[in-house]
Motif scaffolding. Structure first.
Motif, PDB file in Angstrom:
ATOM      1  N   ALA A 191      16.537   8.011 -22.335  1.00 18.57           N
ATOM      2  CA  ALA A 191      17.721   7.397 -22.933  1.00 18.57           C
ATOM      3  C   ALA A 191      18.171   6.164 -22.155  1.00 18.57           C
ATOM      4  O   ALA A 191      18.804   5.262 -22.714  1.00 18.57           O
ATOM      5  N   GLU A 192      17.814   6.126 -20.857  1.00 19.55           N
ATOM      6  CA  GLU A 192      18.151   4.971 -20.022  1.00 19.55           C
ATOM      7  C   GLU A 192      17.132   3.840 -20.166  1.00 19.55           C
ATOM      8  O   GLU A 192      17.254   2.806 -19.523  1.00 19.55           O
ATOM      9  N   GLY A 193      16.090   4.087 -20.980  1.00 14.18           N
ATOM     10  CA  GLY A 193      15.093   3.051 -21.213  1.00 14.18           C
ATOM     11  C   GLY A 193      13.828   3.190 -20.388  1.00 14.18           C
ATOM     12  O   GLY A 193      12.924   2.354 -20.484  1.00 14.18           O
ATOM     13  N   HIS A 194      13.743   4.247 -19.562  1.00 14.11           N
ATOM     14  CA  HIS A 194      12.562   4.452 -18.733  1.00 14.11           C
ATOM     15  C   HIS A 194      11.485   5.210 -19.521  1.00 14.11           C
ATOM     16  O   HIS A 194      11.718   5.696 -20.631  1.00 14.11           O
ATOM     17  N   HIS A 195      10.306   5.332 -18.907  1.00 14.30           N
ATOM     18  CA  HIS A 195       9.186   6.018 -19.543  1.00 14.30           C
ATOM     19  C   HIS A 195       8.756   7.180 -18.644  1.00 14.30           C
ATOM     20  O   HIS A 195       7.905   7.009 -17.757  1.00 14.30           O
ATOM     21  N   PRO A 253      22.474  22.502  -8.331  1.00 11.35           N
ATOM     22  CA  PRO A 253      22.614  21.693  -9.550  1.00 11.35           C
ATOM     23  C   PRO A 253      23.078  20.278  -9.213  1.00 11.35           C
ATOM     24  O   PRO A 253      23.663  20.045  -8.156  1.00 11.35           O
ATOM     25  N   PHE A 254      22.828  19.338 -10.122  1.00 12.17           N
ATOM     26  CA  PHE A 254      23.134  17.947  -9.852  1.00 12.17           C
ATOM     27  C   PHE A 254      23.783  17.318 -11.082  1.00 12.17           C
ATOM     28  O   PHE A 254      23.688  17.839 -12.188  1.00 12.17           O
ATOM     29  N   ARG A 255      24.432  16.200 -10.837  1.00 16.54           N
ATOM     30  CA  ARG A 255      25.009  15.430 -11.941  1.00 16.54           C
ATOM     31  C   ARG A 255      24.004  14.366 -12.353  1.00 16.54           C
ATOM     32  O   ARG A 255      23.530  13.600 -11.513  1.00 16.54           O
ATOM     33  N   PHE A 256      23.689  14.314 -13.642  1.00 14.63           N
ATOM     34  CA  PHE A 256      22.647  13.395 -14.090  1.00 14.63           C
ATOM     35  C   PHE A 256      23.033  11.945 -13.814  1.00 14.63           C
ATOM     36  O   PHE A 256      22.171  11.127 -13.476  1.00 14.63           O
ATOM     37  N   ALA A 257      24.312  11.619 -13.956  1.00 14.69           N
ATOM     38  CA  ALA A 257      24.748  10.236 -13.706  1.00 14.69           C
ATOM     39  C   ALA A 257      24.430   9.816 -12.276  1.00 14.69           C
ATOM     40  O   ALA A 257      24.051   8.662 -12.015  1.00 14.69           O
ATOM     41  N   GLU A 258      24.547  10.763 -11.335  1.00 13.65           N
ATOM     42  CA  GLU A 258      24.236  10.442  -9.943  1.00 13.65           C
ATOM     43  C   GLU A 258      22.730  10.240  -9.769  1.00 13.65           C
ATOM     44  O   GLU A 258      22.300   9.327  -9.051  1.00 13.65           O
ATOM     45  N   LEU A 259      21.926  11.075 -10.428  1.00 15.46           N
ATOM     46  CA  LEU A 259      20.476  10.898 -10.355  1.00 15.46           C
ATOM     47  C   LEU A 259      20.072   9.529 -10.893  1.00 15.46           C
ATOM     48  O   LEU A 259      19.260   8.825 -10.284  1.00 15.46           O
ATOM     49  N   VAL A 260      20.630   9.143 -12.029  1.00  8.61           N
ATOM     50  CA  VAL A 260      20.314   7.839 -12.620  1.00  8.61           C
ATOM     51  C   VAL A 260      20.685   6.712 -11.664  1.00  8.61           C
ATOM     52  O   VAL A 260      19.940   5.743 -11.502  1.00  8.61           O
ATOM     53  N   ALA A 261      21.838   6.843 -11.016  1.00  5.96           N
ATOM     54  CA  ALA A 261      22.280   5.815 -10.076  1.00  5.96           C
ATOM     55  C   ALA A 261      21.308   5.698  -8.908  1.00  5.96           C
ATOM     56  O   ALA A 261      20.958   4.590  -8.466  1.00  5.96           O
ATOM     57  N   ARG A 262      20.834   6.843  -8.426  1.00  9.41           N
ATOM     58  CA  ARG A 262      19.898   6.814  -7.294  1.00  9.41           C
ATOM     59  C   ARG A 262      18.541   6.263  -7.715  1.00  9.41           C
ATOM     60  O   ARG A 262      17.891   5.545  -6.950  1.00  9.41           O
ATOM     61  N   VAL A 263      18.113   6.587  -8.928  1.00  9.54           N
ATOM     62  CA  VAL A 263      16.874   6.015  -9.457  1.00  9.54           C
ATOM     63  C   VAL A 263      16.997   4.498  -9.516  1.00  9.54           C
ATOM     64  O   VAL A 263      16.091   3.755  -9.118  1.00  9.54           O
ATOM     65  N   ARG A 264      18.139   4.022  -9.996  1.00 10.92           N
ATOM     66  CA  ARG A 264      18.369   2.580 -10.126  1.00 10.92           C
ATOM     67  C   ARG A 264      18.308   1.897  -8.753  1.00 10.92           C
ATOM     68  O   ARG A 264      17.686   0.833  -8.602  1.00 10.92           O
ATOM     69  N   VAL A 265      18.934   2.516  -7.750  1.00  4.99           N
ATOM     70  CA  VAL A 265      18.929   1.935  -6.400  1.00  4.99           C
ATOM     71  C   VAL A 265      17.523   1.869  -5.839  1.00  4.99           C
ATOM     72  O   VAL A 265      17.095   0.847  -5.291  1.00  4.99           O
ATOM     73  N   ARG A 266      16.762   2.966  -5.999  1.00  3.52           N
ATOM     74  CA  ARG A 266      15.407   3.008  -5.446  1.00  3.52           C
ATOM     75  C   ARG A 266      14.485   1.995  -6.121  1.00  3.52           C
ATOM     76  O   ARG A 266      13.661   1.347  -5.468  1.00  3.52           O
ATOM     77  N   LEU A 267      14.611   1.856  -7.420  1.00  2.00           N
ATOM     78  CA  LEU A 267      13.782   0.891  -8.137  1.00  2.00           C
ATOM     79  C   LEU A 267      14.142  -0.529  -7.726  1.00  2.00           C
ATOM     80  O   LEU A 267      13.267  -1.384  -7.558  1.00  2.00           O
TER      81      LEU A 267
END
Length: 223
Positions: A23-27, A103-117
Motif C-alpha cells: 500500500a506504501e508503493g513497495h514491492h 507486537p509493533f505499530r505498522f506506522a513505525e515500521l514504515v517510518a524505519r523502512v523509509r529511514v533505512r532506504l
C-alpha cells in the motif's frame, strides 16, 4: 519504489506486513524460512530485508551472520517476539540495522523502512572506493575486513560500521550526534554513552593514537 524481502514464518504477520508495504508503493516478497531468505537476500534483487529471528530452519541470527560474512550491505530490520536486551545486542552486533519487537505499530515500521532506504540511497550516491586507507589502517568495504599494518582485526558489525564512517571522513571531526545517526540510525537517550563506549572498543583494536578526542565536540580519525 523498493523491493523488500520479508523473511517471516508466521503467515498472518507476513501477510499483514506485505499488504501494508504494498500500500506504501513497495514491492514485497515473502519467504517463510531462513535458508530461503538467505538465498533470496544474496540474489541482489532486494533493497531491504525485514527479518524474523525465530525461523523453522536456521534462525535470523545465522541469516544475518552469513549475509554479512558474504559482503552484503543490504539494510536489515529485525522484527521479532524476542525483545530481551541480549537478543537486541546480538542482532545489532550481528549486522542488523534496526530492531523492532512484536507486537509493533505498522506506522513505525514504515517510518524505519523509509529511514533505512534513504540512508542506503545516500550511501550509494556518495560511495567511495571499496578499499579505504588511513595511516596503518586499511578497511575493505566489500569483504568487510579491517587490518592494521597487515594484521587482520576481529570487529563486531557495529565496530566495523563505526570504523567505516571514521575512515570515510578521515581527518574530519565527527560529533557524537553524527556518529549516533550514521552508526545506530535511531535516537538514543541524550545521556547515552554508547558512542564513547564503542570508540573505546575500536581504539583498543586499531590503536589508541588512531582516534583523537576533540574535547566538547566529538572524535577525529587521523588521516
Amino acid at each position: 519504489m523498493a523491493q523488500i524481502l520479508i523473511v517471516e514464518d508466521e503467515q498472518r504477520i507476513a501477510s499483514f506486513v506485505a499488504k501494508g508495504l504494498r500500500a506504501e508503493g513497495h514491492h514485497p516478497t515473502v519467504v517463510g524460512s531462513g535458508l530461503a531468505g538467505l538465498d533470496e537476500a544474496l540474489s541482489g534483487r532486494f533493497d531491504l530485508m525485514v527479518l524474523d529471528i525465530g525461523l523453522p530452519d536456521i534462525d535470523g541470527f545465522e541469516v544475518l551472520d552469513q549475509l554479512r560474512s558474504q559482503g552484503s550491505r543490504m539494510p536489515v530490520i529485525v522484527l521479532t517476539a524476542r525483545d530481551s536486551v541480549t537478543d537486541t545486542v546480538t542482532a545489532l552486533d550481528g549486522g542488523a540495522d534496526d530492531y523492532m519487537p512484536k507486537p509493533f505499530r505498522f506506522a513505525e515500521l514504515v517510518a524505519r523502512v523509509r529511514v533505512r532506504l534513504r540512508q542506503a540511497d545516500g550511501a550509494d550516491a556518495g560511495s567511495h572506493e571499496d578499499l579505504l586507507v588511513a595511516g596503518a589502517v586499511t578497511l575493505d568495504r566489500r569483504t568487510r575486513r579491517v587490518t592494521v599494518s597487515g594484521r587482520e582485526l576481529d570487529l563486531s558489525a557495529r565496530e566495523f560500521t563505526l570504523a567505516e564512517i571514521f575512515m570515510l571522513n578521515a581527518g574530519q571531526v565527527l560529533t557524537r550526534e553524527q556518529l549516533l545517526d550514521h552508526v545506530w540510525g535511531y535516537d538514543f537517550d541524550p545521556g547515552s554513552n554508547v558512542v564513547d563506549v564503542y570508540v573505546g572498543y575500536l581504539r583498543r583494536k586499531v590503536g589508541t593514537d588512531a582516534i583523537e578526542t576533540v574535547r566538547g565536540v566529538g572524535y577525529r580519525f587521523r588521516a
